[in-house]
Design a protein around this motif. Structure first.
Motif, PDB file in Angstrom:
ATOM      1  N   LEU A  39      40.550  30.955  85.391  1.00 33.93           N
ATOM      2  CA  LEU A  39      39.315  30.331  85.821  1.00 33.93           C
ATOM      3  C   LEU A  39      37.861  31.136  85.521  1.00 33.93           C
ATOM      4  N   ILE A  40      38.156  32.425  86.094  1.00 33.63           N
ATOM      5  CA  ILE A  40      37.166  33.307  85.985  1.00 33.63           C
ATOM      6  C   ILE A  40      36.611  33.540  84.641  1.00 33.63           C
ATOM      7  N   LEU A  41      37.423  33.675  83.588  1.00 36.24           N
ATOM      8  CA  LEU A  41      37.195  33.904  82.233  1.00 36.24           C
ATOM      9  C   LEU A  41      37.068  32.771  81.381  1.00 36.24           C
ATOM     10  N   ASP A  42      37.253  31.421  82.024  1.00 35.87           N
ATOM     11  CA  ASP A  42      36.769  30.265  81.391  1.00 35.87           C
ATOM     12  C   ASP A  42      37.851  30.183  80.229  1.00 35.87           C
ATOM     13  N   ILE A  43      38.938  30.684  80.202  1.00 36.06           N
ATOM     14  CA  ILE A  43      39.995  30.765  79.259  1.00 36.06           C
ATOM     15  C   ILE A  43      41.255  30.210  79.617  1.00 36.06           C
ATOM     16  N   ARG A  44      41.880  29.151  78.936  1.00 40.33           N
ATOM     17  CA  ARG A  44      42.911  28.659  79.299  1.00 40.33           C
ATOM     18  C   ARG A  44      44.258  29.929  79.589  1.00 40.33           C
ATOM     19  N   GLU A  45      45.093  29.477  80.657  1.00 42.65           N
ATOM     20  CA  GLU A  45      46.071  30.126  80.948  1.00 42.65           C
ATOM     21  C   GLU A  45      47.101  30.583  79.667  1.00 42.65           C
ATOM     22  N   ASN A  46      47.346  29.636  79.234  1.00 45.49           N
ATOM     23  CA  ASN A  46      48.208  29.896  77.846  1.00 45.49           C
ATOM     24  C   ASN A  46      47.706  30.871  77.035  1.00 45.49           C
ATOM     25  N   THR A  47      46.634  30.645  76.704  1.00 41.56           N
ATOM     26  CA  THR A  47      45.735  31.687  75.691  1.00 41.56           C
ATOM     27  C   THR A  47      45.969  33.143  76.080  1.00 41.56           C
ATOM     28  N   LEU A  48      45.760  33.203  77.663  1.00 44.91           N
ATOM     29  CA  LEU A  48      46.022  34.615  78.186  1.00 44.91           C
ATOM     30  C   LEU A  48      47.314  35.274  78.025  1.00 44.91           C
ATOM     31  N   TYR A  49      48.320  34.275  78.104  1.00 45.32           N
ATOM     32  CA  TYR A  49      49.733  34.752  77.883  1.00 45.32           C
ATOM     33  C   TYR A  49      49.913  34.846  76.426  1.00 45.32           C
ATOM     34  N   ASP A  50      49.174  34.208  75.556  1.00 46.92           N
ATOM     35  CA  ASP A  50      49.391  34.480  73.914  1.00 46.92           C
ATOM     36  C   ASP A  50      48.884  35.916  73.750  1.00 46.92           C
ATOM     37  N   TRP A  51      47.602  36.195  74.300  1.00 41.30           N
ATOM     38  CA  TRP A  51      47.193  37.343  73.901  1.00 41.30           C
ATOM     39  C   TRP A  51      47.934  38.364  74.507  1.00 41.30           C
ATOM     40  N   LYS A  52      48.596  38.523  75.494  1.00 40.90           N
ATOM     41  CA  LYS A  52      49.717  39.308  76.090  1.00 40.90           C
ATOM     42  C   LYS A  52      50.739  39.846  74.944  1.00 40.90           C
ATOM     43  N   LYS A  53      51.116  38.880  74.246  1.00 45.78           N
ATOM     44  CA  LYS A  53      52.106  39.122  73.186  1.00 45.78           C
ATOM     45  C   LYS A  53      51.730  39.548  72.067  1.00 45.78           C
ATOM     46  N   GLN A  54      50.317  39.806  71.729  1.00 41.00           N
ATOM     47  CA  GLN A  54      49.877  40.229  70.638  1.00 41.00           C
ATOM     48  C   GLN A  54      49.701  41.686  70.558  1.00 41.00           C
ATOM     49  N   PRO A  55      50.116  42.343  69.610  1.00 45.03           N
ATOM     50  CA  PRO A  55      50.156  44.100  69.540  1.00 45.03           C
ATOM     51  C   PRO A  55      48.586  44.480  69.841  1.00 45.03           C
ATOM     52  N   SER A  56      47.570  43.725  69.140  1.00 44.45           N
ATOM     53  CA  SER A  56      46.372  44.421  69.022  1.00 44.45           C
ATOM     54  C   SER A  56      45.724  44.133  70.359  1.00 44.45           C
ATOM     55  N   LYS A  57      46.302  43.392  71.250  1.00 44.03           N
ATOM     56  CA  LYS A  57      45.597  43.216  72.589  1.00 44.03           C
ATOM     57  C   LYS A  57      46.375  43.936  73.938  1.00 44.03           C
ATOM     58  N   LYS A  58      46.869  45.081  73.496  1.00 43.23           N
ATOM     59  CA  LYS A  58      47.772  45.983  74.636  1.00 43.23           C
ATOM     60  C   LYS A  58      47.149  46.070  75.712  1.00 43.23           C
ATOM     61  N   ALA A  59      45.686  46.535  75.861  1.00 43.40           N
ATOM     62  CA  ALA A  59      44.946  46.748  76.961  1.00 43.40           C
ATOM     63  C   ALA A  59      44.945  45.342  77.808  1.00 43.40           C
ATOM     64  N   PHE A  60      45.003  44.133  77.328  1.00 47.03           N
ATOM     65  CA  PHE A  60      44.842  43.031  77.850  1.00 47.03           C
ATOM     66  C   PHE A  60      46.310  42.527  78.655  1.00 47.03           C
ATOM     67  N   SER A  61      47.208  43.125  77.648  1.00 47.57           N
ATOM     68  CA  SER A  61      48.704  42.937  78.056  1.00 47.57           C
ATOM     69  C   SER A  61      48.725  43.719  79.546  1.00 47.57           C
ATOM     70  N   LYS A  62      48.358  44.787  79.407  1.00 52.06           N
ATOM     71  CA  LYS A  62      48.810  46.135  80.641  1.00 52.06           C
ATOM     72  C   LYS A  62      47.844  45.293  81.871  1.00 52.06           C
ATOM     73  N   ILE A  63      46.617  44.657  81.918  1.00 48.17           N
ATOM     74  CA  ILE A  63      46.076  44.048  82.721  1.00 48.17           C
ATOM     75  C   ILE A  63      47.005  43.154  83.366  1.00 48.17           C
ATOM     76  N   LEU A  64      47.387  41.921  82.557  1.00 48.44           N
ATOM     77  CA  LEU A  64      48.337  41.069  83.034  1.00 48.44           C
ATOM     78  C   LEU A  64      49.515  41.293  83.874  1.00 48.44           C
ATOM     79  N   ASP A  65      50.230  42.805  83.082  1.00 49.72           N
ATOM     80  CA  ASP A  65      51.401  43.345  84.055  1.00 49.72           C
ATOM     81  C   ASP A  65      50.900  43.711  85.181  1.00 49.72           C
ATOM     82  N   ALA A  66      49.770  44.436  85.509  1.00 50.36           N
ATOM     83  CA  ALA A  66      49.355  44.996  86.538  1.00 50.36           C
ATOM     84  C   ALA A  66      48.899  43.784  87.470  1.00 50.36           C
ATOM     85  N   ILE A  67      48.234  42.802  87.141  1.00 47.67           N
ATOM     86  CA  ILE A  67      48.272  41.764  88.027  1.00 47.67           C
ATOM     87  C   ILE A  67      49.471  41.221  88.626  1.00 47.67           C
TER      88      ILE A  67
END
Length: 132
Positions: A39-67
């Motif tokens: 909601l804060i980012l105004d980006i669908r939740e499914n998109t955030l989980y898709d980003w988590k899977k992408q090797p080029s977005k490891k920093a974002f994946s770490k944030i989701l794991d930390a959440i």
């Protein structure tokens, strides 16, 4: 060339996600969640989980794991102190693999099934021994 809309992923999104992780209470959240981040980012939740899977977005994946880890830590600590409703805490911790049940597993030799042997009684022999 990739098909679809261009990604909204950029340094600003990463910066906002990090800020949310560290300051989720500023956003009115009792515990951090990917739903709120969405909601804060105004980006669908499914998109955030898709980003988590992408090797080029490891920093974002770490944030989701930390959440997820921060959510679990917050639930456990506040559940133990009684600051959170125990039923809600138990419900949400169930999503983290915690369950309020005992699981007993019985196995036999080498983790195989339990062997059941049926005993038979020789009542005629017992009568003779007793009356003997």
């Amino acid at each position: 060339m990739p098909v679809g809309r261009p990604t909204k992923y950029n340094e600003e999104v990463l910066k906002k996600a990090k800020h949310y992780l560290e300051n989720f209470k500023e956003y009115g959240n009792v515990i951090p969640s990917v739903c709120s981040l969405s909601l804060i980012l105004d980006i669908r939740e499914n998109t955030l989980y898709d980003w988590k899977k992408q090797p080029s977005k490891k920093a974002f994946s770490k944030i989701l794991d930390a959440i997820k880890a921060k959510q679990k830590e917050t639930l456990i600590n506040n559940g133990l102190t009684g600051d959170f409703n125990s039923n809600i805490t138990k419900l949400v911790l169930g999503k983290h693999g915690y369950h309020d049940r005992q699981e007993l597993e019985h196995t036999g030799k080498d983790q195989g099934p339990i062997e059941v042997k049926h005993a038979s009684l020789d009542l005629d022999g017992a009568k003779e021994a007793f009356n003997g």
